[in-house]
Design a protein around this motif. Structure first.
Motif, PDB file in Angstrom:
ATOM      1  N   VAL A 360       0.805  -1.223   0.000  1.00  0.00           N
ATOM      2  CA  VAL A 360       0.000   0.000   0.000  1.00  0.00           C
ATOM      3  C   VAL A 360       0.842   1.278   0.000  1.00  0.00           C
ATOM      4  O   VAL A 360       0.316   2.363  -0.266  1.00  0.00           O
ATOM      5  CB  VAL A 360      -1.004   0.036   1.177  1.00  0.00           C
ATOM      6  CG1 VAL A 360      -2.076  -1.015   0.978  1.00  0.00           C
ATOM      7  CG2 VAL A 360      -0.309  -0.117   2.522  1.00  0.00           C
ATOM      8  N   LYS A 361       2.114   1.174   0.312  1.00  0.00           N
ATOM      9  CA  LYS A 361       2.995   2.346   0.281  1.00  0.00           C
ATOM     10  C   LYS A 361       4.237   2.110  -0.578  1.00  0.00           C
ATOM     11  O   LYS A 361       5.137   2.956  -0.600  1.00  0.00           O
ATOM     12  CB  LYS A 361       3.438   2.728   1.704  1.00  0.00           C
ATOM     13  CG  LYS A 361       2.312   3.152   2.630  1.00  0.00           C
ATOM     14  CD  LYS A 361       1.780   4.548   2.313  1.00  0.00           C
ATOM     15  CE  LYS A 361       0.666   4.945   3.256  1.00  0.00           C
ATOM     16  NZ  LYS A 361       0.002   6.205   2.884  1.00  0.00           N
ATOM     17  N   PHE A 362       4.278   0.989  -1.260  1.00  0.00           N
ATOM     18  CA  PHE A 362       5.486   0.630  -2.020  1.00  0.00           C
ATOM     19  C   PHE A 362       5.842   1.702  -3.059  1.00  0.00           C
ATOM     20  O   PHE A 362       6.993   2.123  -3.186  1.00  0.00           O
ATOM     21  CB  PHE A 362       5.275  -0.731  -2.706  1.00  0.00           C
ATOM     22  CG  PHE A 362       6.409  -1.137  -3.594  1.00  0.00           C
ATOM     23  CD1 PHE A 362       7.657  -1.415  -3.053  1.00  0.00           C
ATOM     24  CD2 PHE A 362       6.241  -1.231  -4.965  1.00  0.00           C
ATOM     25  CE1 PHE A 362       8.720  -1.788  -3.873  1.00  0.00           C
ATOM     26  CE2 PHE A 362       7.293  -1.605  -5.784  1.00  0.00           C
ATOM     27  CZ  PHE A 362       8.529  -1.883  -5.243  1.00  0.00           C
ATOM     28  N   GLY A 429       1.037   4.837  10.802  1.00  0.00           N
ATOM     29  CA  GLY A 429       0.403   6.040  11.352  1.00  0.00           C
ATOM     30  C   GLY A 429      -0.645   6.565  10.399  1.00  0.00           C
ATOM     31  O   GLY A 429      -1.731   7.013  10.799  1.00  0.00           O
ATOM     32  N   ASP A 430      -0.335   6.485   9.113  1.00  0.00           N
ATOM     33  CA  ASP A 430      -1.265   6.986   8.103  1.00  0.00           C
ATOM     34  C   ASP A 430      -2.420   6.031   7.833  1.00  0.00           C
ATOM     35  O   ASP A 430      -3.582   6.416   7.910  1.00  0.00           O
ATOM     36  CB  ASP A 430      -0.501   7.228   6.805  1.00  0.00           C
ATOM     37  CG  ASP A 430      -1.417   7.796   5.754  1.00  0.00           C
ATOM     38  OD1 ASP A 430      -1.881   8.932   5.941  1.00  0.00           O
ATOM     39  OD2 ASP A 430      -1.713   7.096   4.768  1.00  0.00           O
ATOM     40  N   MET A 431      -2.089   4.792   7.536  1.00  0.00           N
ATOM     41  CA  MET A 431      -3.141   3.866   7.089  1.00  0.00           C
ATOM     42  C   MET A 431      -4.131   3.548   8.203  1.00  0.00           C
ATOM     43  O   MET A 431      -5.323   3.397   7.954  1.00  0.00           O
ATOM     44  CB  MET A 431      -2.529   2.560   6.557  1.00  0.00           C
ATOM     45  CG  MET A 431      -1.703   2.721   5.310  1.00  0.00           C
ATOM     46  SD  MET A 431      -2.584   3.417   3.903  1.00  0.00           S
ATOM     47  CE  MET A 431      -3.585   2.043   3.387  1.00  0.00           C
ATOM     48  N   GLY A 433      -4.487   5.578  10.915  1.00  0.00           N
ATOM     49  CA  GLY A 433      -5.089   6.877  11.214  1.00  0.00           C
ATOM     50  C   GLY A 433      -6.303   7.161  10.336  1.00  0.00           C
ATOM     51  O   GLY A 433      -7.306   7.708  10.794  1.00  0.00           O
ATOM     52  N   HIS A 434      -6.230   6.770   9.065  1.00  0.00           N
ATOM     53  CA  HIS A 434      -7.354   7.007   8.134  1.00  0.00           C
ATOM     54  C   HIS A 434      -8.617   6.236   8.530  1.00  0.00           C
ATOM     55  O   HIS A 434      -9.700   6.546   8.052  1.00  0.00           O
ATOM     56  CB  HIS A 434      -6.971   6.562   6.716  1.00  0.00           C
ATOM     57  CG  HIS A 434      -6.192   7.579   5.950  1.00  0.00           C
ATOM     58  ND1 HIS A 434      -6.632   8.865   5.744  1.00  0.00           N
ATOM     59  CD2 HIS A 434      -5.009   7.490   5.288  1.00  0.00           C
ATOM     60  CE1 HIS A 434      -5.745   9.521   5.000  1.00  0.00           C
ATOM     61  NE2 HIS A 434      -4.750   8.709   4.720  1.00  0.00           N
ATOM     62  N   THR A 435      -8.471   5.199   9.353  1.00  0.00           N
ATOM     63  CA  THR A 435      -9.681   4.467   9.746  1.00  0.00           C
ATOM     64  C   THR A 435     -10.423   5.207  10.856  1.00  0.00           C
ATOM     65  O   THR A 435     -11.578   4.884  11.148  1.00  0.00           O
ATOM     66  CB  THR A 435      -9.354   3.040  10.271  1.00  0.00           C
ATOM     67  OG1 THR A 435      -8.641   3.157  11.512  1.00  0.00           O
ATOM     68  CG2 THR A 435      -8.533   2.239   9.273  1.00  0.00           C
ATOM     69  N   ASP A 471       5.959  12.295   5.815  1.00  0.00           N
ATOM     70  CA  ASP A 471       5.506  12.979   4.592  1.00  0.00           C
ATOM     71  C   ASP A 471       4.380  13.979   4.848  1.00  0.00           C
ATOM     72  O   ASP A 471       4.126  14.854   4.035  1.00  0.00           O
ATOM     73  CB  ASP A 471       5.088  11.948   3.527  1.00  0.00           C
ATOM     74  CG  ASP A 471       3.979  11.011   3.985  1.00  0.00           C
ATOM     75  OD1 ASP A 471       3.728  10.906   5.209  1.00  0.00           O
ATOM     76  OD2 ASP A 471       3.362  10.372   3.111  1.00  0.00           O
ATOM     77  N   HIS A 472       3.675  13.834   5.962  1.00  0.00           N
ATOM     78  CA  HIS A 472       2.557  14.724   6.343  1.00  0.00           C
ATOM     79  C   HIS A 472       2.021  14.186   7.649  1.00  0.00           C
ATOM     80  O   HIS A 472       2.430  13.113   8.100  1.00  0.00           O
ATOM     81  CB  HIS A 472       1.445  14.727   5.279  1.00  0.00           C
ATOM     82  CG  HIS A 472       0.985  13.352   4.930  1.00  0.00           C
ATOM     83  ND1 HIS A 472       0.177  12.611   5.759  1.00  0.00           N
ATOM     84  CD2 HIS A 472       1.295  12.539   3.883  1.00  0.00           C
ATOM     85  CE1 HIS A 472      -0.016  11.420   5.219  1.00  0.00           C
ATOM     86  NE2 HIS A 472       0.667  11.337   4.084  1.00  0.00           N
ATOM     87  N   GLY A 473       1.087  14.888   8.240  1.00  0.00           N
ATOM     88  CA  GLY A 473       0.529  14.428   9.508  1.00  0.00           C
ATOM     89  C   GLY A 473      -0.701  13.562   9.318  1.00  0.00           C
ATOM     90  O   GLY A 473      -1.307  13.526   8.246  1.00  0.00           O
ATOM     91  N   ASN A 474      -1.049  12.824  10.361  1.00  0.00           N
ATOM     92  CA  ASN A 474      -2.288  12.051  10.408  1.00  0.00           C
ATOM     93  C   ASN A 474      -2.531  11.572  11.836  1.00  0.00           C
ATOM     94  O   ASN A 474      -3.438  12.062  12.513  1.00  0.00           O
ATOM     95  CB  ASN A 474      -2.245  10.877   9.408  1.00  0.00           C
ATOM     96  CG  ASN A 474      -3.580  10.155   9.294  1.00  0.00           C
ATOM     97  OD1 ASN A 474      -4.383  10.163  10.218  1.00  0.00           O
ATOM     98  ND2 ASN A 474      -3.843   9.511   8.172  1.00  0.00           N
ATOM     99  N   ALA A 475      -1.677  10.651  12.312  1.00  0.00           N
ATOM    100  CA  ALA A 475      -1.935   9.992  13.613  1.00  0.00           C
ATOM    101  C   ALA A 475      -1.810  10.931  14.809  1.00  0.00           C
ATOM    102  O   ALA A 475      -2.283  10.604  15.893  1.00  0.00           O
ATOM    103  CB  ALA A 475      -0.960   8.831  13.788  1.00  0.00           C
ATOM    104  N   SER A 500      -8.793  12.174   8.072  1.00  0.00           N
ATOM    105  CA  SER A 500      -7.901  12.674   7.006  1.00  0.00           C
ATOM    106  C   SER A 500      -6.513  12.996   7.554  1.00  0.00           C
ATOM    107  O   SER A 500      -6.249  12.871   8.747  1.00  0.00           O
ATOM    108  CB  SER A 500      -8.493  13.945   6.416  1.00  0.00           C
ATOM    109  OG  SER A 500      -8.401  14.992   7.357  1.00  0.00           O
ATOM    110  N   HIS A 501      -5.658  13.460   6.660  1.00  0.00           N
ATOM    111  CA  HIS A 501      -4.390  14.054   7.076  1.00  0.00           C
ATOM    112  C   HIS A 501      -4.715  15.335   7.852  1.00  0.00           C
ATOM    113  O   HIS A 501      -5.854  15.791   7.861  1.00  0.00           O
ATOM    114  CB  HIS A 501      -3.532  14.381   5.855  1.00  0.00           C
ATOM    115  CG  HIS A 501      -3.195  13.169   5.047  1.00  0.00           C
ATOM    116  ND1 HIS A 501      -2.628  13.234   3.809  1.00  0.00           N
ATOM    117  CD2 HIS A 501      -3.374  11.849   5.320  1.00  0.00           C
ATOM    118  CE1 HIS A 501      -2.448  12.003   3.346  1.00  0.00           C
ATOM    119  NE2 HIS A 501      -2.897  11.146   4.248  1.00  0.00           N
ATOM    120  N   THR A 502      -3.681  15.920   8.426  1.00  0.00           N
ATOM    121  CA  THR A 502      -3.936  17.040   9.334  1.00  0.00           C
ATOM    122  C   THR A 502      -3.443  18.363   8.760  1.00  0.00           C
ATOM    123  O   THR A 502      -2.559  18.408   7.900  1.00  0.00           O
ATOM    124  CB  THR A 502      -3.199  16.772  10.654  1.00  0.00           C
ATOM    125  OG1 THR A 502      -1.873  16.386  10.331  1.00  0.00           O
ATOM    126  CG2 THR A 502      -3.875  15.663  11.444  1.00  0.00           C
TER     127      THR A 502
HETATM  128 MN   LIG Z   1      -2.823   9.083   3.984  1.00  0.00          MN
END
Ligand SMILES: [Mn+2]
Ligand SMILES: O=C(O)[C@H](O)COP(=O)(O)O
Ligand SMILES: [Mn+2]
Length: 564
Positions: A360-362, A429-431, A433-435, A471-475, A500-502
């Motif tokens: 999913v992030k490859f 943290g991202d994947m 966090g999105h849930t 790369d950006h915020g989320n968690a 979402s991202h923050t």
């Molecule tokens: Mn994301």
């Protein structure tokens, strides 16, 4: 050779040595903000990341990862993986897809290009189908762009239009999709008043229908194909507002994973399957989650699922999705030309590169990192390893994901001493966090920290250098806030969960950047004169740590070497 002639050869750094193994670790969706009960990074045990922070200000700092600092239209745009990894890899920022599509729509140039002329050929006798993510998230697409394009297309001859919507709830709040569908329905009603036969024909949630990425699960794309092309789906409704409203009531269903539906007429017949002679435009400007659908629409030879029918259509992407694959072959707006990325410089300068993440992030540490190109620059010098992601689950069910496996691969690559540059993305943290699942996201953050520790230990063993960033915020923030930063609480006392991202009010999102390791030359520290440095400054920094000066057109390095 004249000085104006381009050369891949980088200048030696005046004082930093070559030959150190550099680990480049990207924590996906790991921002810095206040430490409260909505900050899952704070709530989790993260000793490795905490210890890096103690290096501030010389070895730990914050960098910008949103808005214009990564090529997005405004500073009110949150960061995302595409623009973040593009900036990290390319060392410069580019006007990104969102901005380029804005400009092309504003100037009307979108209608003058080859791509539009190509699909326009179908307008007299065929239907124009538009497929994409329906929200104002601005990460993959934007509703205002869709509206402008619908208007423009009708002014340029489109008479029959069918929109196939993918509901969001990931780049925007969950539950907002009904509103977006209503807005679109009202807009299409106005077009109908003008004599255009325009309707929503099908739909489904973005994580369950069409928008898979990096070939994690072709079933997702198949569900979209069945609804959009074949006009077949388990759920049939008279209109899309009713569809989204009703389907959301199903157990364990939200905007992201809404099941596919088709809109049918009084006789139960789908109102908008894609047939021979039609035109199709995918209106997401971000590539990763459209590449698979683009392949299904474009490739004559195709074995990923049974398409049943492969209609003779004119297909265009709103933008070119893959410059290497030239996919799709027709597109409406030219993508940013991201060239001479740090990854390409590295292999030209004798650096052996290892890159790894789970599926999913490859593509983040390969495709995005390398300027939206799939494949190797030089197979002899590079190895990219993909660890298969879990499929068919939402990641809060297995929040540790493959962090440990990624770290083990990185550790082995470092200890093998075959590679000079070992790059990973840790997705949790991202994947997770999105849930929107706070408990699971805390587990996710701990798993990331464990993975970081394993990689830092390996770097310690080989006398190398590490660079850790995000790369950006989320968690770090899981609640929707008002403009003052106060959490928004619903009438029933529940919080408004932020999936979402923050983009933190006032400070905006910033992400950590840490350097260190036994190989880091004495006297290396972060400069004080670039407080606004962003992700694009990281590439020159990393090249320095490999013993090279950054290319002249790169954003400046964030480090300096001082006498001890
Ligand atoms: Mn994301
Ligand atoms: O595609 C996604 O999963 C989200 O829209 C954005 O997340 P990413 O930018 O971290 O991939
Ligand atoms: Mn990301």
């Amino acid at each position: 050779m004249g000085s104006s002639e381009f050369s891949w050869k980088l200048k030696d750094h005046t004082s930093l040595p070559k030959g150190k193994t550099v680990a480049m670790v990207v924590l996906d969706g790991w921002g810095e903000t206040q430490r409260d009960q909505y900050n899952c990074i704070h709530l989790a045990q993260t000793p490795a990341m905490d210890s890096l922070k103690k290096g501030a200000p010389d070895k730990w700092r914050l960098v910008k990862a949103h808005g214009t600092a990564v090529g997005l239209p405004t500073d009110d745009d949150m960061g995302n993986s595409e623009v973040g990894h593009n900036a990290l890899g390319a060392g410069r920022t580019y006007a990104q897809g969102a901005k380029l599509v804005d400009l092309a729509l504003e100037s009307g140039k979108i209608y003058d290009g080859e791509g539009f002329k190509y699909i326009q050929e179908s307008f007299d006798t065929g239907t124009l189908h538009l497929i994409g993510l329906l929200s104002d998230g601005g990460v993959h697409s934007r509703l205002d762009q869709l509206k402008l394009f619908l208007e423009g297309a009708t002014e340029h001859g489109a008479k029959r239009i069918r929109v196939h919507v993918l509901t969001d709830g990931r780049d925007v709040l969950d539950g907002t999709s009904v509103g977006f569908v209503e807005t679109l329905e009202n807009f299409l009603a106005k077009l109908r008043e003008k004599g255009i036969d325009a309707r929503i024909a099908s739909g489904g949630g973005r994580m369950f229908v069409t928008m898979d990425r990096y070939e994690n699960d072709w079933n997702v794309v198949k569900r979209g194909w069945d609804a959009q092309v074949l006009g077949e789906a388990p759920h049939k409704f008279k209109n899309a507002v009713e569809a989204v409203t009703k389907l959301q009531e199903l157990p364990d269903t939200n905007d992201q994973n809404l099941p596919p539906f088709v809109v049918v007429d009084g006789g139960g017949k789908a109102v908008g399957p894609i047939v021979d002679g039609d035109a199709v435009v995918t209106f997401n400007f971000r590539a990763d989650r459209m590449v698979m659908a683009a392949k299904a629409f474009e490739y004559e030879e195709f074995d990923k699922f049974d398409r049943v029918r492969f209609p003779k259509i004119r297909y265009a992407g709103i933008i070119e999705y893959d410059g290497e694959l030239k996919l799709p072959s027709h597109y409406l707006v030219s993508p940013p030309e991201i060239e001479k990325t740090s990854g390409e410089y590295l292999v030209h300068n004798g650096i052996h590169v290892f890159a790894c993440s789970e599926t999913v992030k490859f593509g983040h540490v390969t495709f995005f990192w390398n300027g939206n190109r799939s494949g190797y620059f030089n197979k002899e010098m590079e190895e990219y390893v993909e660890i298969p992601s879990d499929t068919g689950i939402t990641f809060n069910e297995r929040p540790k994901m493959k962090a440990l496996e990624i770290a083990e691969k990185a550790r082995d690559a470092i200890l093998s001493r075959k590679f000079d540059h070992v790059r990973v993305n840790l997705p949790n943290g991202d994947m997770v966090g999105h849930t929107g699942d706070i408990k699971a996201t805390i587990v996710a953050c701990k798993a990331v920290d464990d993975a970081v520790k394993m990689i830092l230990d390996a770097i310690e063993q080989v006398g190398g250098i590490y660079v850790v960033t995000a790369d950006h915020g989320n968690a770090e923030d899981m609640v929707k806030r008002d403009k003052k930063g106060n959490p928004l609480i619903k009438d029933n006392g529940d919080i408004n969960v932020l999936t979402s991202h923050t983009l933190h009010p006032n400070t905006y999102v910033q992400v950590p950047l840490a350097i260190g390791g036994p190989g880091l030359a004495p006297g290396v520290r972060f400069r004080k004169d670039l407080p606004d440095g962003g992700l694009a400054n990281v590439a020159a920094t990393v090249l320095n740590l490999h013993g090279f000066e950054g290319p002249r057109d790169y954003e400046p390095t964030l480090i300096e070497v001082v006498e001890n």
